[in-house]
Design a protein around this motif. Structure first.
Motif, PDB file in Angstrom:
ATOM      1  N   ALA A 407      23.826  41.159  39.192  1.00 46.42           N
ATOM      2  CA  ALA A 407      25.112  41.743  38.801  1.00 46.42           C
ATOM      3  C   ALA A 407      26.175  41.559  39.884  1.00 46.42           C
ATOM      4  O   ALA A 407      27.309  41.144  39.605  1.00 46.42           O
ATOM      5  N   VAL A 408      25.833  41.859  41.120  1.00 48.16           N
ATOM      6  CA  VAL A 408      26.799  41.746  42.216  1.00 48.16           C
ATOM      7  C   VAL A 408      27.206  40.295  42.419  1.00 48.16           C
ATOM      8  O   VAL A 408      28.394  39.975  42.580  1.00 48.16           O
ATOM      9  N   PHE A 411      29.528  39.177  39.704  1.00 48.35           N
ATOM     10  CA  PHE A 411      30.864  39.755  39.918  1.00 48.35           C
ATOM     11  C   PHE A 411      31.628  38.948  40.969  1.00 48.35           C
ATOM     12  O   PHE A 411      32.802  38.621  40.775  1.00 48.35           O
ATOM     13  N   VAL A 412      30.966  38.610  42.065  1.00 49.62           N
ATOM     14  CA  VAL A 412      31.606  37.817  43.120  1.00 49.62           C
ATOM     15  C   VAL A 412      32.013  36.445  42.587  1.00 49.62           C
ATOM     16  O   VAL A 412      33.113  35.948  42.865  1.00 49.62           O
ATOM     17  N   VAL A 414      32.765  35.554  39.538  1.00 50.84           N
ATOM     18  CA  VAL A 414      33.927  35.688  38.660  1.00 50.84           C
ATOM     19  C   VAL A 414      35.195  35.871  39.483  1.00 50.84           C
ATOM     20  O   VAL A 414      36.218  35.214  39.240  1.00 50.84           O
ATOM     21  N   ILE A 415      35.139  36.758  40.477  1.00 53.68           N
ATOM     22  CA  ILE A 415      36.316  37.037  41.311  1.00 53.68           C
ATOM     23  C   ILE A 415      36.775  35.778  42.036  1.00 53.68           C
ATOM     24  O   ILE A 415      37.979  35.448  42.065  1.00 53.68           O
TER      25      ILE A 415
END
Length: 461
Positions: A407-408, A411-412, A414-415
């Motif tokens: 998950a983390v 998220f990174v 995508v950012i």
């Protein structure tokens, strides 16, 4: 030898810098040429001969083209011979076994395969040397009379492995007149560090997720697991390839060269047309300038325009690999681009921005399925899993585990894929920035010391 290797980072590159900056300016191209040959020969020394033969041939073809009072017919013949020679070398090492396999399958023969390993960077330096010959023929560049300078252009190790493809007319002046400086070197280090972090910390780690999911037969995958897998592959190939492009651009800056950008946030695209303006920009530019426009581009009606687009994308797919799935991948995007060019973009312009983005991402992900699997049955099975047609549940406990443990990272990813302000330029570097880039470099090195998973997806292209 690859950029994301400890041998390159701590032995080869420092040695090259010492030799380069301790040498008189007049022999720095010789230093680059000779060290590039060493870099190229590290894994397969015998293939250095292929590069040297290709380099010498196009060097002499260029000199022939530059002869005064040469008839246009003879000039065309020289260009044709040069291109046939270059493509013959490329085809023998990259496509011979593909051709033999298809002949065997079609006629029931048993012709033995050559089983030759693919020379590193052959697709890239073949296109670069071809651009040189065409530029000289067109008169947009003068023939290079110094063989060492020409060899440095063809073999330049910062962009030899994976581009960006550097056209001769964009770098000819830099071969003779380039300025190295502390500011440029610092910017190069910054750019190289960003690329190394993208490759090692992001691409390698999300690649582990893709490996875990793709190791299972697609017929057993829940729908959400299949989507998660191809999203992981999309991130892996982007950060892998764009990371290497960043490292190449950074290395070029350290030696005084300015290479063109190769990626521009492709996953923010709102159409496939937009995507291919942002992805592997140097390859698209090469095909547009040396294939699409000479074929007539969009100047002679819709049918010829469609023909030209399909030819370009057939070649684009085949350039990526000697397999039918790459041809299918190229034609897939070629057909979509034709539809968008004729009426699709007008329809898309009337839709909300987020709808256009979802449309583009879904088509891109489907394209990556065609790219990732060489076997047609696996392509069909994986697409069926994504569509939920394989009689599997929407998700299972393994799907939850994959999401939870990544998950983390997701998220990174995508950012980092989203548009943002340019990271601090050299003139804006502060102590905080230096600490940040130093931390990224040390973190990447620590990962390399302990890692056994460090693939490079575009290495085989």
């Amino acid at each position: 030898m690859v950029f994301s290797g400890l041998l390159f980072l701590f032995l080869f590159l420092p040695a090259v810098f010492i030799l380069y900056y301790c040498s008189p300016r007049r022999i720095r191209n010789l230093i680059l040429f000779s060290t590039s040959l060493i870099f190229y020969a590290w894994g397969e020394p015998v293939y250095i001969v292929i590069m040297l033969v290709s380099t010498l041939a196009d060097y002499f073809f260029g000199l022939l083209l530059d002869k005064p009072k040469l008839s246009n017919f003879k000039r065309k013949c020289i260009v044709a011979v040069s291109i046939v020679f270059s493509l013959t070398l490329l085809s023998y090492f990259k496509y011979a076994d593909f051709l033999i396999q298809n002949i065997n399958a079609l006629f029931g023969l048993d012709i033995p395969l050559t089983e030759l390993p693919l020379p590193i960077g052959i697709s890239f330096y073949t296109f670069q040397s071809m651009s040189y010959i065409i530029d000289v023929y067109r008169g947009t560049a003068r023939a290079q009379r110094n063989w060492i300078d020409f060899g440095a252009y063809v073999a330049l190790f910062p962009q030899l492995v994976a581009g960006p493809i550097v056209k001769y007319n964009t770098i000819a002046e830099q071969l003779h007149n380039r300025s190295e400086s502390i500011e440029l070197f610092a910017e190069g280090i910054r750019r190289f560090t960003i690329g190394l972090a993208k490759k090692v910390l992001l691409a390698n780690n999300i690649g582990l997720l893709w490996d875990s999911i793709s190791s299972s037969h697609p017929g057993s995958l829940p729908m959400l697991t299949a989507w998660l897998g191809i999203i992981a592959f999309a991130f892996q190939i982007y950060f892998d390839f764009s990371g290497y492009s960043d490292m190449a651009i950074g290395l070029g800056l350290m030696f005084g060269f300015r290479f063109n950008e190769n990626f521009n946030k492709p996953y923010t695209s709102q159409s496939i047309t937009d995507f291919w303006r942002r992805w592997h920009i140097s390859l698209g530019s090469w095909f547009r300038e040396y294939v699409y426009i000479p074929l007539g581009g969009n100047r002679h009606g819709l049918l010829k325009q469609a023909r030209n687009i399909l030819i370009v994308w057939l070649l684009t797919g085949f350039w990526h690999g000697a397999s039918w799935n790459f041809i299918l991948w190229g034609l897939y995007f070629g057909i979509i681009l034709m539809i968008e060019k004729w009426w699709g973009l007008k329809l898309l312009s009337a839709l909300p921005r987020w709808v256009r983005h979802v449309y583009a991402i879904i088509l891109i992900l489907v394209g990556w399925v065609l790219f990732a699997f060489e076997t047609p049955s696996l392509i069909v099975a994986y697409l069926s899993a994504m569509a939920g047609f394989n009689d599997q549940p929407l998700w299972n406990t393994e799907t939850g585990y994959f999401f939870y443990t990544n998950a983390v990272l997701l998220f990174v990813l995508v950012i980092v894929s989203l548009p943002k302000k340019q990271w601090a330029r050299t003139s804006e570097l502060s102590l905080l920035h230096l600490v940040w880039y130093g931390f990224l470099f040390l973190l990447a090195v620590a990962y390399l010391v302990d890692a056994t998973f460090n693939p490079f997806l575009y290495f085989r292209f």
